[in-house]
Write a protein that holds these residues in place. Structure first.
Motif, short mmCIF file in Angstrom:
data_model
loop_
_atom_site.label_atom_id
_atom_site.label_comp_id
_atom_site.label_asym_id
_atom_site.label_seq_id
_atom_site.Cartn_x
_atom_site.Cartn_y
_atom_site.Cartn_z
N GLY A 1 -26.88 18.99 20.52
CA GLY A 1 -27.28 20.03 21.44
C GLY A 1 -26.27 21.16 21.53
N GLN A 2 -25.00 20.83 21.36
CA GLN A 2 -23.96 21.84 21.46
C GLN A 2 -23.90 22.75 20.23
N TYR A 3 -24.16 22.18 19.05
CA TYR A 3 -23.95 22.94 17.81
C TYR A 3 -25.24 23.35 17.10
N ASP A 4 -26.40 22.91 17.58
CA ASP A 4 -27.69 23.31 17.01
C ASP A 4 -27.76 23.10 15.50
N LEU A 5 -27.37 21.92 15.05
CA LEU A 5 -27.41 21.59 13.64
C LEU A 5 -28.59 20.67 13.33
N VAL A 6 -29.02 20.66 12.06
CA VAL A 6 -30.12 19.78 11.68
C VAL A 6 -29.62 18.43 11.19
N ALA A 7 -28.33 18.33 10.88
CA ALA A 7 -27.75 17.07 10.43
C ALA A 7 -26.25 17.09 10.64
N LEU A 8 -25.68 15.92 10.87
CA LEU A 8 -24.23 15.79 11.03
C LEU A 8 -23.74 14.60 10.22
N PRO A 9 -22.60 14.76 9.53
CA PRO A 9 -22.05 13.63 8.77
C PRO A 9 -21.41 12.61 9.70
N VAL A 10 -21.47 11.35 9.28
CA VAL A 10 -20.86 10.24 10.02
C VAL A 10 -19.76 9.65 9.15
N VAL A 11 -18.57 9.48 9.74
CA VAL A 11 -17.43 8.98 8.98
C VAL A 11 -16.83 7.77 9.69
N ASP A 12 -16.09 6.94 8.91
CA ASP A 12 -15.40 5.80 9.52
C ASP A 12 -14.01 6.23 9.96
N LYS A 13 -13.20 5.26 10.39
CA LYS A 13 -11.89 5.59 10.94
C LYS A 13 -10.95 6.20 9.91
N ASN A 14 -11.28 6.01 8.63
CA ASN A 14 -10.46 6.59 7.56
C ASN A 14 -11.07 7.86 6.98
N SER A 15 -12.04 8.42 7.70
CA SER A 15 -12.73 9.66 7.31
C SER A 15 -13.60 9.49 6.06
N ARG A 16 -13.87 8.25 5.68
CA ARG A 16 -14.78 8.03 4.56
C ARG A 16 -16.22 8.22 5.02
N MET A 17 -17.02 8.80 4.18
CA MET A 17 -18.40 9.12 4.50
C MET A 17 -19.22 7.84 4.65
N VAL A 18 -19.90 7.72 5.79
CA VAL A 18 -20.78 6.58 6.05
C VAL A 18 -22.23 6.96 5.81
N GLY A 19 -22.61 8.16 6.24
CA GLY A 19 -23.97 8.64 6.11
C GLY A 19 -24.15 9.90 6.92
N ILE A 20 -25.40 10.25 7.19
CA ILE A 20 -25.68 11.40 8.04
C ILE A 20 -26.68 11.01 9.11
N VAL A 21 -26.62 11.73 10.23
CA VAL A 21 -27.62 11.60 11.29
C VAL A 21 -28.40 12.90 11.32
N THR A 22 -29.72 12.81 11.31
CA THR A 22 -30.56 13.99 11.30
C THR A 22 -31.15 14.25 12.68
N VAL A 23 -31.56 15.49 12.89
CA VAL A 23 -32.02 15.90 14.22
C VAL A 23 -33.28 15.16 14.64
N ASP A 24 -34.14 14.75 13.70
CA ASP A 24 -35.35 14.03 14.10
C ASP A 24 -35.01 12.67 14.70
N ASP A 25 -33.94 12.03 14.19
CA ASP A 25 -33.51 10.77 14.78
C ASP A 25 -32.92 10.99 16.17
N VAL A 26 -32.24 12.13 16.34
CA VAL A 26 -31.65 12.44 17.64
C VAL A 26 -32.73 12.69 18.69
N LEU A 27 -33.83 13.31 18.28
CA LEU A 27 -34.94 13.51 19.21
C LEU A 27 -35.46 12.18 19.73
#
Length: 453
Positions: A224-250
């Motif tokens: 809601g703050q950044y009006d993006l359609v997707a955001l990357p998800v990372v672990d504690k070591n900044s390794r890419m885990v996946g992405i979350v899309t806005v339709d899932d957030v809805l």
């Protein structure tokens, strides 16, 4: 069901009866959205549902299954035949697959898990390691990534190669050799860049990302703050885990809002839609809070018994009890609802406790004074004395002030101690205010009317 869907059901049923399903059904269903397809399936017998699904492309069946409950998803995968069912399962989004495996029996999940490619199994298993209501639990692995030393030309070729499998191609996530997220490039930037320019030369290094263990409410707030359609998800070591899309957030926003509304109503959140929830699950979700509130209301009876003498001397005091405790409960519910919502959307934090209490106490006094005028007029017009009018008016100022302050403070205290503020809902606060309001009322009456002195 809409008239259009009713007509479509009749057309499909006619095609199934006449044996023209293989010839005509794909044409009839080609323009039907996956959600609409899932929505009309219950109108048919189980055997008819299988006939419908079997004539459709595996990808469309996979999309439709995403709108069904896990038990229904498993039924279709079990009955569609393994070769076709494998294609369907592999066409489902990774977040849906994770939720599906978590919901069905372990042995069933183990069997279907083997239908996934080995590399995909590793990614799905990684997502399954995260709690359900976190960014990692919401993430999908169908995204486009590239190495930072790739050229724009190489990255575009990669997008063309795997783009059909990705959830979105609007962004390319740039990784280093260990798989850490180091930048992001939009598709527009990629197309406009010089073919031989390396991604690390023009990528955006200030990436907004989510920690895999971030709660889903916070995920929704960031979107809601950044009006993006997707955001990357990372672990504690900044390794890419996946992405979350806005339709899932809805879906998360709807789920969290539903949960808060149910809690605000004094009921435990339901595990299924209302009409799908069993009769006894509705009973279990509601009886607990009713018993707790019943016990709490016993204090009200004790207060009435304690001040029985005061009430017997001035019987007209009883006329105003519903008015006073009702107004107090309403004022407390107003304050608590506003604060619960403000906490949920990030407008307030625990650190704002003093400011909120100071604000609501002053607002309570002003609201109470306004209500006091109306209460005094009501008292004298029904034949009460001036002293009774003053007693009731002074009481309502005190009750509304206390109610507003308590109603605003309790949700913040709940957040501080790790309790969902919505749990401390309007019925709970109303119950507290009922007891406090009666105590204030009878103490004011005893002193102003000089009862028992």
């Amino acid at each position: 069901m809409t008239v259009l869907n009713e007509n479509l059901v009749d057309v499909i049923r006619d095609a199934l009866r006449t044996g023209e399903s293989k010839e005509n059904l794909p044409r009839i269903l080609e323009d039907l959205q996956p959600f609409d397809l899932a929505n009309i399936l219950p109108e048919f017998e189980k055997s008819e549902q299988l006939n419908i699904m079997s004539v459709l492309p595996a990808g469309k069946v996979a999309d439709a299954l995403e709108y069904l409950e896990p038990v229904q998803q498993y039924w279709f995968l079990f009955h569609l035949g393994e070769p076709f069912a494998r294609k369907v399962l592999n066409g489902m989004s990774s977040d849906i697959i994770v939720d599906f495996f978590a919901a069905i029996h372990q042995r069933q999940a183990d069997r279907l898990f083997q239908w996934l490619p080995k590399e995909y199994q590793t990614k799905v298993r990684s997502l399954m390691s995260y709690p359900e209501n976190t960014a990692g639990g919401l993430a999908i692995v169908e995204y486009v990534s590239a190495r930072k030393n790739w050229t724009a030309e190489q990255a575009l070729a990669h997008v063309r190669k795997i783009g059909n499998e990705a959830e979105i191609v609007s962004y390319v996530y740039v990784l280093d050799a260990p798989g850490r997220l180091v930048g992001i490039v939009s598709l527009r930037e990629l197309i406009l860049a010089a073919p031989k320019m390396k991604l690390e030369e023009f990528m955006n290094r200030n990436v907004i990302s989510l920690n895999a263990y971030t709660d889903q409410e916070e995920v929704a707030r960031v979107f809601g703050q950044y009006d993006l359609v997707a955001l990357p998800v990372v672990d504690k070591n900044s390794r890419m885990v996946g992405i979350v899309t806005v339709d899932d957030v809805l879906d998360v926003v709807e789920e969290e809002a539903t949960e808060d509304i149910q809690l605000l109503g004094g009921s435990q959140p339901l595990d299924a839609p209302y009409m799908q929830a069993s009769f006894f699950s509705l009973y279990r979700k509601r009886v607990g809070w009713l018993l707790i509130l019943f016990v709490a209301q016993a204090f009200t009876s004790n207060i009435l018994r304690h001040y029985e003498g005061v009430l017997s001397e001035v019987i007209s005091l009883a006329l105003f009890i519903p008015l006073l405790i009702g107004t107090g409960g309403n004022a407390g519910a107003q304050a608590s609802t506003l604060v619960v919502r403000a906490l949920a959307v990030g407008e307030l934090t625990v650190g704002d406790f003093a400011r909120v209490v100071w604000r609501e106490s002053r607002l309570g006094i002003l609201l109470g004074l306004t209500m006091a005028v109306a209460t005094y007029i009501r008292a004298v017009t029904i034949g009460g004395s001036m002293d009774l009018g003053i007693t009731v008016s002074a009481t309502i100022v005190a009750i509304v002030t206390v109610s507003s302050t308590v109603g605003a403070a309790i949700p913040i205290v709940g957040r501080k101690v790790g309790v969902d503020p919505a749990v401390l809902s309007a019925p709970v606060i109303t119950t507290i205010i009922d007891s406090a309001g009666l105590f204030i009322y009878f103490e004011f009456a005893r002193r102003i009317l000089l009862i028992g002195q």
